[in-house]
Write a protein that holds these residues in place. Structure first.
Motif, PDB file in Angstrom:
ATOM      1  N   LEU A 104      42.010  30.349  43.357  1.00  0.00           N
ATOM      2  CA  LEU A 104      42.697  29.772  42.350  1.00  0.00           C
ATOM      3  C   LEU A 104      42.233  28.066  42.280  1.00  0.00           C
ATOM      4  O   LEU A 104      42.457  27.536  43.366  1.00  0.00           O
ATOM      5  CB  LEU A 104      44.200  29.856  41.871  1.00  0.00           C
ATOM      6  CG  LEU A 104      44.700  29.397  40.761  1.00  0.00           C
ATOM      7  CD1 LEU A 104      44.314  30.238  39.552  1.00  0.00           C
ATOM      8  CD2 LEU A 104      46.239  29.727  40.774  1.00  0.00           C
ATOM      9  N   ASP A 105      41.588  27.795  41.108  1.00  0.00           N
ATOM     10  CA  ASP A 105      41.274  26.270  41.214  1.00  0.00           C
ATOM     11  C   ASP A 105      42.729  25.434  40.778  1.00  0.00           C
ATOM     12  O   ASP A 105      43.189  25.636  39.499  1.00  0.00           O
ATOM     13  CB  ASP A 105      40.141  25.966  40.248  1.00  0.00           C
ATOM     14  CG  ASP A 105      39.732  24.572  39.912  1.00  0.00           C
ATOM     15  OD1 ASP A 105      40.366  23.755  40.500  1.00  0.00           O
ATOM     16  OD2 ASP A 105      38.678  24.695  39.282  1.00  0.00           O
ATOM     17  N   ALA A 106      42.859  24.633  41.603  1.00  0.00           N
ATOM     18  CA  ALA A 106      44.197  23.622  41.518  1.00  0.00           C
ATOM     19  C   ALA A 106      44.011  22.719  40.525  1.00  0.00           C
ATOM     20  O   ALA A 106      44.949  22.556  39.627  1.00  0.00           O
ATOM     21  CB  ALA A 106      44.405  23.003  42.679  1.00  0.00           C
ATOM     22  N   THR A 107      42.736  22.498  39.837  1.00  0.00           N
ATOM     23  CA  THR A 107      42.557  21.349  38.875  1.00  0.00           C
ATOM     24  C   THR A 107      42.880  21.930  37.453  1.00  0.00           C
ATOM     25  O   THR A 107      42.713  21.226  36.562  1.00  0.00           O
ATOM     26  CB  THR A 107      41.157  20.632  38.910  1.00  0.00           C
ATOM     27  OG1 THR A 107      40.224  21.927  38.748  1.00  0.00           O
ATOM     28  CG2 THR A 107      40.759  20.179  40.415  1.00  0.00           C
ATOM     29  N   THR A 108      43.038  23.290  37.597  1.00  0.00           N
ATOM     30  CA  THR A 108      42.977  23.739  35.949  1.00  0.00           C
ATOM     31  C   THR A 108      44.452  23.800  35.833  1.00  0.00           C
ATOM     32  O   THR A 108      45.018  24.140  34.561  1.00  0.00           O
ATOM     33  CB  THR A 108      42.312  25.326  36.293  1.00  0.00           C
ATOM     34  OG1 THR A 108      43.170  25.913  37.026  1.00  0.00           O
ATOM     35  CG2 THR A 108      40.960  25.613  36.513  1.00  0.00           C
ATOM     36  N   GLY A 109      45.406  23.733  36.712  1.00  0.00           N
ATOM     37  CA  GLY A 109      46.798  23.596  36.374  1.00  0.00           C
ATOM     38  C   GLY A 109      47.422  24.862  35.678  1.00  0.00           C
ATOM     39  O   GLY A 109      46.813  26.059  36.134  1.00  0.00           O
ATOM     40  N   GLN A 110      48.349  24.687  34.795  1.00  0.00           N
ATOM     41  CA  GLN A 110      48.945  25.801  34.275  1.00  0.00           C
ATOM     42  C   GLN A 110      47.937  26.774  33.495  1.00  0.00           C
ATOM     43  O   GLN A 110      48.041  27.987  33.327  1.00  0.00           O
ATOM     44  CB  GLN A 110      49.955  25.345  33.242  1.00  0.00           C
ATOM     45  CG  GLN A 110      51.183  24.692  33.571  1.00  0.00           C
ATOM     46  CD  GLN A 110      52.112  25.874  34.286  1.00  0.00           C
ATOM     47  OE1 GLN A 110      52.268  26.825  33.839  1.00  0.00           O
ATOM     48  NE2 GLN A 110      52.901  25.162  35.277  1.00  0.00           N
ATOM     49  N   ASN A 111      46.893  26.125  33.101  1.00  0.00           N
ATOM     50  CA  ASN A 111      45.895  27.161  32.298  1.00  0.00           C
ATOM     51  C   ASN A 111      45.363  28.149  33.233  1.00  0.00           C
ATOM     52  O   ASN A 111      44.919  29.399  32.818  1.00  0.00           O
ATOM     53  CB  ASN A 111      44.784  26.208  31.808  1.00  0.00           C
ATOM     54  CG  ASN A 111      45.064  25.119  30.533  1.00  0.00           C
ATOM     55  OD1 ASN A 111      45.973  25.736  29.915  1.00  0.00           O
ATOM     56  ND2 ASN A 111      44.474  24.277  30.520  1.00  0.00           N
ATOM     57  N   GLY A 112      45.247  27.864  34.420  1.00  0.00           N
ATOM     58  CA  GLY A 112      44.674  28.781  35.399  1.00  0.00           C
ATOM     59  C   GLY A 112      45.680  29.924  35.802  1.00  0.00           C
ATOM     60  O   GLY A 112      45.311  31.150  36.369  1.00  0.00           O
ATOM     61  N   ILE A 113      46.846  29.868  35.519  1.00  0.00           N
ATOM     62  CA  ILE A 113      48.110  30.800  35.839  1.00  0.00           C
ATOM     63  C   ILE A 113      48.112  32.089  35.013  1.00  0.00           C
ATOM     64  O   ILE A 113      47.886  33.113  35.945  1.00  0.00           O
ATOM     65  CB  ILE A 113      49.534  30.080  36.062  1.00  0.00           C
ATOM     66  CG1 ILE A 113      49.559  29.041  36.895  1.00  0.00           C
ATOM     67  CG2 ILE A 113      50.438  31.245  36.247  1.00  0.00           C
ATOM     68  CD1 ILE A 113      50.981  28.482  37.299  1.00  0.00           C
ATOM     69  N   SER A 114      47.922  31.728  33.929  1.00  0.00           N
ATOM     70  CA  SER A 114      47.775  32.821  33.008  1.00  0.00           C
ATOM     71  C   SER A 114      46.372  33.693  33.257  1.00  0.00           C
ATOM     72  O   SER A 114      46.564  35.124  33.204  1.00  0.00           O
ATOM     73  CB  SER A 114      47.855  32.714  31.339  1.00  0.00           C
ATOM     74  OG  SER A 114      46.787  31.969  31.132  1.00  0.00           O
ATOM     75  N   GLN A 115      45.279  32.921  33.622  1.00  0.00           N
ATOM     76  CA  GLN A 115      44.046  33.612  33.788  1.00  0.00           C
ATOM     77  C   GLN A 115      44.210  34.560  35.167  1.00  0.00           C
ATOM     78  O   GLN A 115      43.811  35.697  35.221  1.00  0.00           O
ATOM     79  CB  GLN A 115      43.024  32.632  33.630  1.00  0.00           C
ATOM     80  CG  GLN A 115      41.582  32.965  33.825  1.00  0.00           C
ATOM     81  CD  GLN A 115      40.602  31.917  34.005  1.00  0.00           C
ATOM     82  OE1 GLN A 115      40.894  30.946  34.711  1.00  0.00           O
ATOM     83  NE2 GLN A 115      39.596  31.968  33.355  1.00  0.00           N
ATOM     84  N   ALA A 116      44.767  33.606  36.111  1.00  0.00           N
ATOM     85  CA  ALA A 116      44.680  34.340  37.412  1.00  0.00           C
ATOM     86  C   ALA A 116      45.699  35.597  37.477  1.00  0.00           C
ATOM     87  O   ALA A 116      45.425  36.566  38.155  1.00  0.00           O
ATOM     88  CB  ALA A 116      45.203  33.188  38.471  1.00  0.00           C
ATOM     89  N   SER A 117      46.838  35.429  36.636  1.00  0.00           N
ATOM     90  CA  SER A 117      47.913  36.437  36.788  1.00  0.00           C
ATOM     91  C   SER A 117      47.143  37.633  36.077  1.00  0.00           C
ATOM     92  O   SER A 117      47.584  38.864  36.661  1.00  0.00           O
ATOM     93  CB  SER A 117      48.979  36.275  35.882  1.00  0.00           C
ATOM     94  OG  SER A 117      49.992  35.183  36.329  1.00  0.00           O
ATOM     95  N   ASN A 118      46.604  37.596  35.050  1.00  0.00           N
ATOM     96  CA  ASN A 118      45.850  38.641  34.409  1.00  0.00           C
ATOM     97  C   ASN A 118      44.788  39.542  35.560  1.00  0.00           C
ATOM     98  O   ASN A 118      44.922  40.543  35.775  1.00  0.00           O
ATOM     99  CB  ASN A 118      45.009  38.380  33.264  1.00  0.00           C
ATOM    100  CG  ASN A 118      44.439  39.602  32.238  1.00  0.00           C
ATOM    101  OD1 ASN A 118      45.119  40.724  32.446  1.00  0.00           O
ATOM    102  ND2 ASN A 118      43.205  39.689  31.857  1.00  0.00           N
ATOM    103  N   PHE A 119      44.118  38.510  36.144  1.00  0.00           N
ATOM    104  CA  PHE A 119      42.861  38.997  37.048  1.00  0.00           C
ATOM    105  C   PHE A 119      43.595  39.768  38.265  1.00  0.00           C
ATOM    106  O   PHE A 119      43.151  40.582  38.751  1.00  0.00           O
ATOM    107  CB  PHE A 119      41.872  37.739  37.663  1.00  0.00           C
ATOM    108  CG  PHE A 119      40.921  38.111  38.154  1.00  0.00           C
ATOM    109  CD1 PHE A 119      39.562  37.904  37.407  1.00  0.00           C
ATOM    110  CD2 PHE A 119      40.745  38.308  39.326  1.00  0.00           C
ATOM    111  CE1 PHE A 119      38.436  38.182  37.729  1.00  0.00           C
ATOM    112  CE2 PHE A 119      39.414  38.717  39.991  1.00  0.00           C
ATOM    113  CZ  PHE A 119      38.201  38.704  38.937  1.00  0.00           C
TER     114      PHE A 119
END
Length: 317
Positions: free
Chosen positions: A237-252
């Protein structure tokens, strides 16, 4: 620099926000009131710490300090203590920095298989190289499986890294079934008595069904080769994406059955607080962090040291 100093340096952007905001909001000698707490809540949200964690921290400050004269050291101690509770109070393991393998569920017998996933652009291939180097530097014999066969650049990049690190790599022609690469890597690992197999996977497929099917096939193949494999399923997970990355990562991660997070690019982020909602919202521990561009800028993640580094006010030596 030692690990703690590297962590402090990597978290500098996030630290600067917090330190500046704390000084601006909490003036020594003034009375702590609701307005100041609301301003600090907004500051915590800016670091992408998440509403849940920010609320818990502010509630703790309210309970212990509301209506009292502000003493900065006491406020810092309350903030740090609550954040440590959030990260470690629900069973989070404090991986031992001095024990390099502590985050990894090692196989009782034979090679340990690590399946690595993550959407394209998060630094997955580089993180795999760092992870391989980390294992190699700590005396482990590593085999890389370049199973992202749909992206030739990823295979070429991983091959280059394997040569620099000095570890084995298994590759196949572009478009070959990724499970075939994983199978060959596990077979090689058993033949040469390797300790670790790290399997790269595609960052994105046309449909979620394709992704699930591919990952499922890889899991079935390696399980037949090595009992209990994959022993870890790590999500980059890319730390620079912040909250936007969490929903993407959760799905993945729901398709990969992830057991841990590798947080990349922590050094380039002003949103270092993202570690907290990852743990709270995804329920997955951060096991490793990338702290720079160099191959050895990669370390075991320790929640307590993370909090100390995030709120440390001294200069890095």
């Amino acid at each position: 620099m030692g690990w703690f100093d590297k962590l402090k340096t990597g978290l500098k952007k996030t630290k600067d926000i917090l330190n500046t905001d704390v000084r601006d909001v909490f003036k020594p000698g003034e009375i702590l009131d609701e307005e100041k707490l609301e301003r600090f809540f907004a500051d915590l949200i800016r670091t992408d710490m998440g509403v849940k964690a920010a609320t818990a921290i502010v509630d703790e400050l309210r309970t212990k300090h509301l209506g009292r004269t502000i003493v900065l050291d006491e406020l810092w101690e309350t903030i740090r203590g609550k954040l440590k509770d959030i990260l470690t109070g629900d069973g989070e393991t404090e991986w031992e920095i001095e024990n390099p393998m502590s985050p990894i569920n090692m196989a009782e017998e034979g090679p340990t298989v690590l399946l690595v996933t993550g959407v394209n652009g998060v630094g997955k291939t580089t993180s795999i190289a760092k992870l391989a180097n980390y294992m190699h530097q700590n005396g482990k014999k590593v085999v890389l499986a370049a199973a992202d066969t749909f992206r030739a650049a990823a295979v070429e990049q991983l091959t280059m890294w394997s040569q620099r690190i000095g570890c084995e790599i298994v590759t196949k022609e572009s478009g070959v079934d990724p499970a075939a690469v994983a199978h060959a890597a596990c077979q090689l690992a058993k033949e040469i008595n390797a300790d670790i197999v790290i399997i790269d996977t595609a960052g994105r497929l046309q449909t979620q069904t394709n992704l699930m099917d591919q990952l499922g096939k890889i899991v079935r193949v390696v399980e037949k080769q090595i009992p209990g494999a994959p022993h870890e399923s790590l999500l980059v997970l890319d730390a620079t994406t912040g909250q936007n990355g969490i929903s993407q990562a959760s799905n993945f991660s729901s398709y990969a059955n992830c057991t841990g997070i590798v947080l990349s690019k922590l050094d380039g982020s002003a949103k270092g607080g993202i570690v907290v909602p990852i743990r709270q919202e995804m329920g997955i521990p951060v096991k490793f962090v990338g702290l720079g561009e160099q191959i050895d800028d990669f370390q075991v993640f320790n929640p307590a040291l993370f909090v100390d580094a995030l709120f440390d006010r001294g200069d890095v030596a």
